[in-house]
Design a protein around this motif. Structure first.
Motif, PDB file in Angstrom:
ATOM      1  N   GLN A  59       0.841  -1.191   0.000  1.00 11.84           N
ATOM      2  CA  GLN A  59       0.000   0.000   0.000  1.00 11.84           C
ATOM      3  C   GLN A  59       0.882   1.248   0.000  1.00 11.84           C
ATOM      4  O   GLN A  59       2.016   1.223   0.495  1.00 11.84           O
ATOM      5  CB  GLN A  59      -0.901   0.020   1.238  1.00 11.84           C
ATOM      6  CG  GLN A  59      -1.845  -1.162   1.356  1.00 11.84           C
ATOM      7  CD  GLN A  59      -2.908  -1.166   0.277  1.00 11.84           C
ATOM      8  OE1 GLN A  59      -3.414  -0.102  -0.112  1.00 11.84           O
ATOM      9  NE2 GLN A  59      -3.258  -2.343  -0.217  1.00 11.84           N
ATOM     10  N   PRO A  60       0.365   2.368  -0.544  1.00  6.49           N
ATOM     11  CA  PRO A  60       1.129   3.615  -0.469  1.00  6.49           C
ATOM     12  C   PRO A  60       1.533   3.919   0.971  1.00  6.49           C
ATOM     13  O   PRO A  60       0.730   3.788   1.901  1.00  6.49           O
ATOM     14  CB  PRO A  60       0.135   4.649  -1.014  1.00  6.49           C
ATOM     15  CG  PRO A  60      -0.717   3.871  -1.973  1.00  6.49           C
ATOM     16  CD  PRO A  60      -0.888   2.521  -1.311  1.00  6.49           C
ATOM     17  N   GLY A  61       2.783   4.300   1.148  1.00  3.32           N
ATOM     18  CA  GLY A  61       3.304   4.579   2.481  1.00  3.32           C
ATOM     19  C   GLY A  61       4.108   3.445   3.080  1.00  3.32           C
ATOM     20  O   GLY A  61       4.880   3.660   4.024  1.00  3.32           O
ATOM     21  N   ASP A  62       3.954   2.215   2.570  1.00  4.70           N
ATOM     22  CA  ASP A  62       4.746   1.094   3.068  1.00  4.70           C
ATOM     23  C   ASP A  62       6.229   1.330   2.766  1.00  4.70           C
ATOM     24  O   ASP A  62       6.591   1.931   1.751  1.00  4.70           O
ATOM     25  CB  ASP A  62       4.297  -0.223   2.433  1.00  4.70           C
ATOM     26  CG  ASP A  62       2.965  -0.714   2.978  1.00  4.70           C
ATOM     27  OD1 ASP A  62       2.572  -0.277   4.077  1.00  4.70           O
ATOM     28  OD2 ASP A  62       2.314  -1.536   2.298  1.00  4.70           O
ATOM     29  N   GLU A  63       7.076   0.824   3.636  1.00  5.43           N
ATOM     30  CA  GLU A  63       8.521   1.072   3.529  1.00  5.43           C
ATOM     31  C   GLU A  63       9.243  -0.086   2.851  1.00  5.43           C
ATOM     32  O   GLU A  63       8.911  -1.254   3.055  1.00  5.43           O
ATOM     33  CB  GLU A  63       9.107   1.292   4.914  1.00  5.43           C
ATOM     34  CG  GLU A  63      10.576   1.701   4.910  1.00  5.43           C
ATOM     35  CD  GLU A  63      11.097   1.987   6.306  1.00  5.43           C
ATOM     36  OE1 GLU A  63      11.215   3.168   6.649  1.00  5.43           O
ATOM     37  OE2 GLU A  63      11.364   1.008   7.058  1.00  5.43           O
ATOM     38  N   VAL A  64      10.239   0.271   2.047  1.00  6.80           N
ATOM     39  CA  VAL A  64      11.146  -0.697   1.434  1.00  6.80           C
ATOM     40  C   VAL A  64      12.566  -0.270   1.800  1.00  6.80           C
ATOM     41  O   VAL A  64      12.938   0.893   1.612  1.00  6.80           O
ATOM     42  CB  VAL A  64      11.004  -0.737  -0.097  1.00  6.80           C
ATOM     43  CG1 VAL A  64      11.955  -1.781  -0.695  1.00  6.80           C
ATOM     44  CG2 VAL A  64       9.568  -1.027  -0.501  1.00  6.80           C
ATOM     45  N   ARG A  65      13.357  -1.198   2.335  1.00  4.69           N
ATOM     46  CA  ARG A  65      14.729  -0.881   2.730  1.00  4.69           C
ATOM     47  C   ARG A  65      15.699  -1.691   1.881  1.00  4.69           C
ATOM     48  O   ARG A  65      15.506  -2.894   1.686  1.00  4.69           O
ATOM     49  CB  ARG A  65      14.951  -1.224   4.206  1.00  4.69           C
ATOM     50  CG  ARG A  65      13.967  -0.573   5.164  1.00  4.69           C
ATOM     51  CD  ARG A  65      14.105  -1.192   6.541  1.00  4.69           C
ATOM     52  NE  ARG A  65      13.000  -0.816   7.414  1.00  4.69           N
ATOM     53  CZ  ARG A  65      12.652  -1.480   8.505  1.00  4.69           C
ATOM     54  NH1 ARG A  65      13.319  -2.577   8.852  1.00  4.69           N
ATOM     55  NH2 ARG A  65      11.635  -1.082   9.241  1.00  4.69           N
TER      56      ARG A  65
END
Length: 212
Positions: free
Chosen positions: A141-147
């Motif tokens: 979803q928009p706002g989810d983080e990817v590192r």
């Protein structure tokens, strides 16, 4: 028990999408890698694989982070933690598919994540034995983080901006692989209905932007 096939979203035109449906699981959303191929007009080159062919990649991001490579990717919202292999182009100019279903791959002809331009990470959605690394990519979803952890021990963080599903034959090559003035990230896998002759119908593309 059969898995239900779902409509999905992707990133690269993937060459792994043409694999047979996993035994005893039905037409689940298989992961394959999309290709940054473009015609002279910027549209995806028609291809039996979802990736098309690459024509002249010279990303500024390769210079900005010279000698640095991405080591792993983490996506907490969907439980992904994967080391990254390097993905190149095959002799036909199509992106290689990851050799391991549980491991994602970075297209090393493009920018390093965190450098200017669109870095691309692709992974399989499933295998003959069950879900693969990007099985739940469509759930982001928009706002989810990817590192993304880099070889210099730094970590770059991205936020999901949007998740899109595209028919393979209408893959928006320019939008996915075209230059961007800021660091961006694209995550790609396969999705949609599975067809016996052509494999999975769609690609899922996740667009993410660097967290400042």
């Amino acid at each position: 028990m059969r898995w239900l096939a779902g409509a999905l979203v992707t990133l690269f035109l993937l060459s792994a999408c043409n694999q047979p449906a996993p035994a005893d699981v039905g037409p689940s959303p298989a992961a394959t890698l999309a290709n940054p191929a473009t015609s002279t007009a910027g549209a995806p080159t028609p291809s039996s694989s979802p990736g098309g062919k690459v024509t002249g990649s010279d990303p500024a991001g390769k210079v900005e982070l010279a000698g640095v490579r991405p080591q792993s990717v983490q996506i907490p919202a969907i439980g992904v933690r994967s080391a990254l292999m390097s993905l190149k182009l095959d002799k036909s100019g199509e992106l290689e598919r990851p050799k391991e279903f549980a491991r994602a791959g970075w297209y090393d002809g493009g920018p390093v994540p965190g450098a200017t331009g669109p870095a691309v990470i692709a992974g399989h959605v499933d295998s003959k034995t069950g879900p693969a690394v990007f099985w739940r990519l469509r759930d982001l979803q928009p706002g989810d983080e990817v590192r993304v952890e880099l070889s210099d021990k730094s970590t770059v963080k991205f936020r999901v901006a949007q998740v899109k599903a595209y028919p393979k034959r209408k893959f928006p090559t320019a939008a996915v692989y075209g230059p961007t003035p800021i660091p961006t990230l694209r995550l790609i896998t396969c999705g949609g209905d599975w067809e016996r002759e052509g494999g999975y119908r769609d690609n899922i593309v996740v667009y993410a932007e660097l967290v400042s």
